[in-house]
Write a protein that holds these residues in place. Structure first.
Motif, PDB file in Angstrom:
ATOM      1  N   THR A  23       0.825  -1.220   0.000  1.00 40.64           N
ATOM      2  CA  THR A  23       0.000   0.000   0.000  1.00 40.64           C
ATOM      3  C   THR A  23       0.855   1.265   0.000  1.00 40.64           C
ATOM      4  O   THR A  23       0.312   2.370   0.086  1.00 40.64           O
ATOM      5  CB  THR A  23      -0.968   0.023   1.205  1.00 40.64           C
ATOM      6  OG1 THR A  23      -0.225  -0.195   2.411  1.00 40.64           O
ATOM      7  CG2 THR A  23      -2.047  -1.039   1.074  1.00 40.64           C
ATOM      8  N   LEU A  36       1.896   1.703  -6.356  1.00 39.25           N
ATOM      9  CA  LEU A  36       0.621   1.765  -7.081  1.00 39.25           C
ATOM     10  C   LEU A  36       0.715   1.214  -8.502  1.00 39.25           C
ATOM     11  O   LEU A  36      -0.116   0.417  -8.932  1.00 39.25           O
ATOM     12  CB  LEU A  36       0.116   3.212  -7.101  1.00 39.25           C
ATOM     13  CG  LEU A  36      -1.317   3.414  -7.571  1.00 39.25           C
ATOM     14  CD1 LEU A  36      -2.298   2.652  -6.701  1.00 39.25           C
ATOM     15  CD2 LEU A  36      -1.666   4.896  -7.587  1.00 39.25           C
ATOM     16  N   SER A  37       1.759   1.614  -9.219  1.00 38.33           N
ATOM     17  CA  SER A  37       1.924   1.149 -10.599  1.00 38.33           C
ATOM     18  C   SER A  37       2.053  -0.372 -10.641  1.00 38.33           C
ATOM     19  O   SER A  37       1.504  -1.047 -11.513  1.00 38.33           O
ATOM     20  CB  SER A  37       3.170   1.813 -11.209  1.00 38.33           C
ATOM     21  OG  SER A  37       3.872   0.949 -12.050  1.00 38.33           O
ATOM     22  N   VAL A  50       0.957  -2.570  -8.333  1.00 36.59           N
ATOM     23  CA  VAL A  50      -0.301  -3.212  -7.939  1.00 36.59           C
ATOM     24  C   VAL A  50      -1.267  -3.200  -9.129  1.00 36.59           C
ATOM     25  O   VAL A  50      -1.927  -4.197  -9.421  1.00 36.59           O
ATOM     26  CB  VAL A  50      -0.914  -2.521  -6.699  1.00 36.59           C
ATOM     27  CG1 VAL A  50      -2.301  -3.064  -6.396  1.00 36.59           C
ATOM     28  CG2 VAL A  50      -0.002  -2.725  -5.486  1.00 36.59           C
ATOM     29  N   ARG A  51      -1.309  -2.078  -9.850  1.00 34.78           N
ATOM     30  CA  ARG A  51      -2.138  -2.019 -11.072  1.00 34.78           C
ATOM     31  C   ARG A  51      -1.699  -3.083 -12.072  1.00 34.78           C
ATOM     32  O   ARG A  51      -2.514  -3.780 -12.661  1.00 34.78           O
ATOM     33  CB  ARG A  51      -2.012  -0.642 -11.735  1.00 34.78           C
ATOM     34  CG  ARG A  51      -2.899   0.391 -11.165  1.00 34.78           C
ATOM     35  CD  ARG A  51      -3.077   1.545 -12.158  1.00 34.78           C
ATOM     36  NE  ARG A  51      -3.861   2.575 -11.534  1.00 34.78           N
ATOM     37  CZ  ARG A  51      -3.366   3.686 -10.996  1.00 34.78           C
ATOM     38  NH1 ARG A  51      -2.073   3.921 -11.035  1.00 34.78           N
ATOM     39  NH2 ARG A  51      -4.148   4.568 -10.429  1.00 34.78           N
ATOM     40  N   LEU A  55      -7.523  -4.267  -4.635  1.00 31.39           N
ATOM     41  CA  LEU A  55      -8.283  -4.030  -5.871  1.00 31.39           C
ATOM     42  C   LEU A  55      -9.349  -2.962  -5.633  1.00 31.39           C
ATOM     43  O   LEU A  55      -9.537  -2.057  -6.457  1.00 31.39           O
ATOM     44  CB  LEU A  55      -8.924  -5.339  -6.349  1.00 31.39           C
ATOM     45  CG  LEU A  55      -9.733  -5.255  -7.647  1.00 31.39           C
ATOM     46  CD1 LEU A  55      -8.887  -4.750  -8.810  1.00 31.39           C
ATOM     47  CD2 LEU A  55     -10.336  -6.611  -7.987  1.00 31.39           C
ATOM     48  N   GLU A 104      -9.239  -0.550  -3.543  1.00 28.05           N
ATOM     49  CA  GLU A 104      -8.562   0.745  -3.430  1.00 28.05           C
ATOM     50  C   GLU A 104      -8.173   1.290  -4.805  1.00 28.05           C
ATOM     51  O   GLU A 104      -8.233   2.490  -5.043  1.00 28.05           O
ATOM     52  CB  GLU A 104      -7.335   0.606  -2.522  1.00 28.05           C
ATOM     53  CG  GLU A 104      -6.543   1.879  -2.336  1.00 28.05           C
ATOM     54  CD  GLU A 104      -7.308   3.019  -1.667  1.00 28.05           C
ATOM     55  OE1 GLU A 104      -6.828   4.173  -1.768  1.00 28.05           O
ATOM     56  OE2 GLU A 104      -8.373   2.794  -1.058  1.00 28.05           O
ATOM     57  N   LEU A 105      -7.801   0.391  -5.717  1.00 28.44           N
ATOM     58  CA  LEU A 105      -7.469   0.829  -7.081  1.00 28.44           C
ATOM     59  C   LEU A 105      -8.698   1.357  -7.803  1.00 28.44           C
ATOM     60  O   LEU A 105      -8.633   2.360  -8.508  1.00 28.44           O
ATOM     61  CB  LEU A 105      -6.916  -0.348  -7.908  1.00 28.44           C
ATOM     62  CG  LEU A 105      -5.463  -0.747  -7.696  1.00 28.44           C
ATOM     63  CD1 LEU A 105      -5.121  -1.898  -8.636  1.00 28.44           C
ATOM     64  CD2 LEU A 105      -4.527   0.427  -7.945  1.00 28.44           C
ATOM     65  N   PRO A 159     -10.435   4.749  -5.113  1.00 25.94           N
ATOM     66  CA  PRO A 159      -9.425   5.231  -4.158  1.00 25.94           C
ATOM     67  C   PRO A 159     -10.052   5.974  -2.987  1.00 25.94           C
ATOM     68  O   PRO A 159     -11.029   6.701  -3.148  1.00 25.94           O
ATOM     69  CB  PRO A 159      -8.561   6.177  -4.999  1.00 25.94           C
ATOM     70  CG  PRO A 159      -8.787   5.763  -6.412  1.00 25.94           C
ATOM     71  CD  PRO A 159     -10.197   5.244  -6.468  1.00 25.94           C
TER      72      PRO A 159
END
Length: 200
Positions: free
Chosen positions: A98, A103-104, A106-107, A167, A169-170, A173
């Motif tokens: 987290t 972020l990139s 996790v995406r 997922l 959170e993506l 947000p």
């Protein structure tokens, strides 16, 4: 050095060298899916034909990078697992994935997972590596007194919860509960308390 490599060894080492260059160029991140193979090749100063030959496609590049990055993460997490408890490990996983700079990645993880859901045979190494964290968490649960099946079940559900919350959170947000980890750990309540660890 005078050692003659077989074709597969040459191919493997060339692929590894390209992978190292990809990881160096993008750091903790992944190329975004809208970036073309040609643009990625230009970034690491190679040809897109070479990337295509070794990785097959842009998703193939992403899957190989993710597997390498996650393997590196797991080594760091393994230290936590060896020193700490099941709960410590869950918190460490959550914090690791987290962080804003993740972020990139996790995406990219969910992008490749989506593609692998349609064609798992195209991503065999990636699919095989998906269970790594579950295995580590399961061994911690066993160490804390659960039998093998219970430990595996608890670990599987815990990792699924973490991925589901990531997922969420993506996609939306800011809606993630700040106490997400507490909620995940609370799911373990209602099972028998783990036996105390045997004295060494």
């Amino acid at each position: 050095m005078g050692v003659i490599l077989s074709t597969s060894e040459r191919k493997g080492s060339a692929r590894e060298r390209l992978l190292v260059r990809l990881l160096d160029a993008f750091g903790e991140a992944l190329p975004p899916p809208e970036m073309s193979l040609r643009e990625i090749a230009a970034r690491i100063e190679t040809s897109h034909a070479l990337l295509r030959y070794h990785f097959g496609s842009l998703p193939g590049v992403l899957a190989a990078m993710l597997k390498a990055q996650r393997s590196r993460d797991n080594e760091a997490l393994l230290e936590v697992a060896q020193q700490g408890t099941f709960d410590d490990f869950v918190v460490a996983i959550w914090r690791a994935y987290t962080r804003p700079e993740q972020l990139s990645r996790v995406r990219g993880f969910f992008y490749v997972v989506g593609l692998a859901a349609y064609a798992p045979e195209d991503f065999p190494e990636f699919v095989e590596s998906i269970g790594d964290l579950t295995v580590m968490l399961s061994s911690l649960a066993e160490r804390e007194g659960l039998d093998a099946k219970e430990a595996r079940d608890v670990a599987t559900v815990t990792i699924a919860a973490i991925r589901g919350l990531l997922l969420q959170e993506l996609l939306t947000p800011g809606t993630r509960s700040e106490d997400a980890v507490t909620l995940i750990l609370r799911m373990r309540e209602g099972r028998p308390a783990p036996r105390s660890r045997p004295e060494r």
